[in-house]
Structure formats: C-alpha cells, structure tokens
Design an enzyme around this catalytic site. Sequence first.
Site, mmCIF file in Angstrom:
data_model
loop_
_atom_site.group_PDB
_atom_site.id
_atom_site.type_symbol
_atom_site.label_atom_id
_atom_site.label_comp_id
_atom_site.label_asym_id
_atom_site.label_seq_id
_atom_site.Cartn_x
_atom_site.Cartn_y
_atom_site.Cartn_z
ATOM 1 C CE LYS A 243 44.792 40.632 44.886
ATOM 2 N NZ LYS A 243 45.367 41.121 46.161
ATOM 3 C CB SER B 247 48.459 38.894 46.523
ATOM 4 O OG SER B 247 47.473 39.769 47.046
ATOM 5 C CB SER C 167 48.422 42.271 48.638
ATOM 6 O OG SER C 167 48.938 41.065 49.152
#
Lengths: 467, 52
Positions: free
Chosen positions: A77, A152, A176
């Site tokens: 990420k 996310s 997330s």
Amino acid sequence: VTDWSLAPLSRAIAARRVSPVEVTRECLARVERLDPSIRSFITVDAEGALATARELEAELAAGLSRGPLHGIPLAYKDLFHVRGLPTSCGTKTRAYFAPDAESTVVARLREAGAVTLGKLNMTELALGPFGDNAHHGDVQNPWKRGHAAGGSSSGSAAAVAAGFVVGALGSDTGGSIRLPAACCGVVGLKPTYGRVSRAGAMPLSWSLDHVGPLARTVADAALLLGAIAGYDPLDATSSRRGVPYYERVLETPVEGLRVGVPENYYFDGLDAEMDAAVRAAAKVLAELGAEVVAVRLPDPAPLADLCNVIARAESAAIHAKLLRERPHELQPAVRSRLEVGLRISAHDYLQALRLRARCAREFVARVFAGAQALVMPVIPEPAPALDAVKAGTPEEVVRRMGRFSRLTRPFNGLGLPALAVPCGFARDGRPLALQVVGRPFDEATTLRLGHAYERAAGWVTRRPALD
Amino acid sequence: MSDTDRTPTADTDPAAAIARLAAELSLTDEPSGFVAALDNDPDVRDAREHSD
C-alpha cells in the site's frame, strides 16, 4: 505462475522449477497488460524488481535460500515507505510521506527475500472504505468492474485478487485491510494492536492503526504475518511478546474450539445473501467439530463513538499541515472527515482514550470467558457500485462510509485480531466474506479457524475472469 | 433507530457522546489501560510461544 498462491510458488522456487526472475517478469507483464483497467498500482518498479530478482536468483544458484519468501513478488500500500520509491499516501502529492527510514515491515520482507513490484493504490490518506481515489483513479473490483474494491487498502486487495502479486501489505484503522479483502474475495488479517510494527508507515491514528497482510489463502497470510510480526524498537507501541510459528499451528484441528456467533448488532440489516453465507460458514465450522454458540456482545455503539473521537482528533493533528495549507487538494469527503478533528477538545480526546481502555478490558473479560473466537460478517453487503457510493454531499458520503465499516471498526477500538476470509459469492458474482475475531495476541487460533473453514469450503480456487 | 442506520454520534456531537459515557469512569482509568487489557488476558498470556 500468476495463478498460484504463495506456498506452492515458494516450493517451486526452492526446487528451482521456476526462477525469481521468471516469476517477476510474468507478474510485471500481467500488471502491464491488465492493471490499466483495475488501477491497483500507483508506482510499478519494474527495474528495481528485476534487479532484486536477479540477485535472489544468484543466491539460489549459489545454494543460498532466505526461506519461504525467497523470490516471492509482493507489493505494498502506498503509505509504507519503501527505499527509493515515493510514498503518496493516495494524495495528490507524489512524495507526501518521507520518513528517514524504510518501513520496518517492508525491510523485514526484503530481508526475507521478497521482491517489491511496486506501491499500491489506496483511498486518499487511508480515509474511506470504498477505494475511490480522485488523484490515482478508482480501484476497480476484479470480480465486477464498476464496483468498489473496498478501502482503504483497495489496491492491495485488488492486486492480490487479480494475480498481480501473491501477497500485499495494507493498514487498518477502521477496517481498511478487511473491507477490501472482503470486497475482492481475498484473505486479509488485522493483527492485534502492537503485534506488527507501524514504523515507517503513514500514521492516520496512532491509537487505532494496525498493519497486516493480504493474500489469496489463510496459510499465505500466516506466512506473511510470521515475517513481519514481532518487537520493533522503532515503534513504541510494538509488543515484546514472542511470535509463534503460525504455519505450524494451522493444521491443528478446530474440534472443541468454542466459537461465538453474535446474536446482536452484527447481523442486523444484513444483505440476505451475506447473512446466509456467513451463517453457512459457521455451520461448516460446527461440522468440523467447533462448538458454535450464540453470544450477546456489548453494544458497540459507545465504542464507535469513542473511536470516532480518537480517530478524528489524531488524524487532524497528524495531517494538520496539509489541511491548513492545501485543503483544496483533498477530496471533499476526506477533507470533511479531517476537519471534524479540529473541533475536538483535548478533554474529550483524553476521556475517549480512558473509556476505550475500559471497553477493551470489559470486552475481553466478558466475551472471551465463554468463547475462544467469534465469527460474523465483514461487510453488510457485497461490494457496492462505485457511482452509488460516491454520490451525494460529503456528509452523505461520510454517513455511507460509517455504515459500510460498522462491522469492522469495533475491533480496531478493541485492538483484537480479526481475519477476513472469502465465504462464497452472491448470485451476480460479487464475493461474500466471513470475519473471524480472536483473543488478544491469539492470531494463531484466528488463522487456524480461517484455514479450516477455507479448506472445507473450497472457495479459494476461484479466480476472477480478467483476460 | 435501528443498528443498521445508527451512525456514530461523535462526528456531529463528540462532546455530548463523551460526556455521557465518561460518567462511568473511575479515577484509576487511564489511557494505558488499553494495552494492559490486551496483555493481561490470562488464557493467552501464558501460551507457549518463542521469540524470533
């Protein structure tokens, strides 16, 4: 190769049936061919990945192996600082986050032999559960285009589901890791607070942030967790507790484990297919010998209020400079959520932290006196349409975000390990998912239950049709 | 209001939500009690583990 999960790929590399360079080339080719329609990557580091793969191949030729992650392609990420690559955190600014050192988890995976393919797309500043991003493109759900990949850690889940990488890292402040894992039909683990170092990862909320793996199987997630878990002097909240060999406990039968299914809150207003799939998963665990019992959990609403105060106050403090100097760069809903934090008093923030400690103590003492783990849904409905989740005023979007993450957020507040495992598909092909929640620092039992279910249910072999 | 529709109130009125809940606190409640709550679960505290 891109159809394999981590464990068989690792065995093939170790046996020299396939080389790290071949694996890396194949993954990069797939990213180049298919990612323009998925948008899971923000940065692809083809040159760096191939250079690392060549070094690792030379080590193997010399008889040196770093272990099961030797030559395994991963991506992170875009809030983990990776040496030599920019970290946007999903913002408009290419290198928004630039700490002095590489993130501890990435450094540990690098040492273990992983090949970094690049940095993955995410919701701006990790503030949102749907995976839409106005700066880097909305991540598309590999199972159904036009639908949310979840957020996310949207790119992390989509890249694993699409077969671009065999594993990825995400972060989880309110769901997330688990929300995108559930939307994309992959496995995602939020470990216990303190189990995995957050050093070198963009903070959103010091009290609620967790770092964890996403992978195709529970066994792969266990392997990745083993590589990244453990004390880190660079993270003051990191636990000194020892780390078990997770992969060794996975095969221990689940017979006799007492598993609670909440009878309040977690199944209220659930999509019918999701409800049926999660209840069927609990039944599978019972057939495997687990003692599945109904449990009544403490009302999570007060905890949700506290966590909102903590998350908003901390995120506004952390990102105050961006909010003050370039608010126009932020997506409206992200800006709206951050601005709430500017109005929270120090008194309320401290009271929320004190109350949170009390909630955690009471939950652990009361709930785990009667069960070793809990099972429940991750998301209230399968991945929603992107157009629908983005529609309306910022306030409407923020309310929608809250509803979608209402089943994951309590476990950030409580700091408990929570695992998302695929548990079927809706009639239109969107993934359904089960959440397994464990006792503090008992990721082993959490993973063991997920692994037993995954193997018995057989959903793990399905892949989205991308070509 | 059903659980499904319930949106945490703290986004709109954090002071009211916190004031209501804080009535339960005692003088000994402190933020670090959270880490203690995780570390003191007896069933996992003594689990056989190794340090890596």
